[in-house]
Scaffold this motif. Sequence first.
Motif: not given
Length: 138
Positions: A106-130
């Motif tokens: 969970x996080x609060x985006x700063x200077x970007x929208x929710x979807x952009x922040x979600x995409x960023x961390x979704x990529x980190x988590x998905x890449x990490x789990x792979x």
Amino acid sequence: MATTTASVDLPVSPDRVWRLVGGFDSLPDWLPFIPVSEIEEGGRVRRLTTDQGDVIVERLDFFDDTARTYSYSIVQGPFPVTDYRSTIAVHGVPGAEASRVEWSGTFTPVGIGDEEAITLFQGIYTGGLAALKRTLDA
């Protein structure tokens, strides 16, 4: 506040997975984009260096070895968010010698929208789990 979760199912016992991911200082053992982790404050803080040279400082907020889970928050990092808190959990799959690993945040985006922040961390988590899956497959 924005949230995202990624998960992976692995044909490996939860105890084996937890031995790899459960140490707060263990990211370099399975996450190739974090080659350096240094523990501070008696193991409650980790200073990570990414493969790009960025520094991320994280604080361990909760740890439960029996339940195979821990939560941490970002104290300092290059991400456009505040109030970041994440949890890694390893669960057994009933009736199988298998695991489900979940990484959520969970996080609060700063200077970007929710979807952009979600995409960023979704990529980190998905890449990490792979990467975790590749490490366990090796």
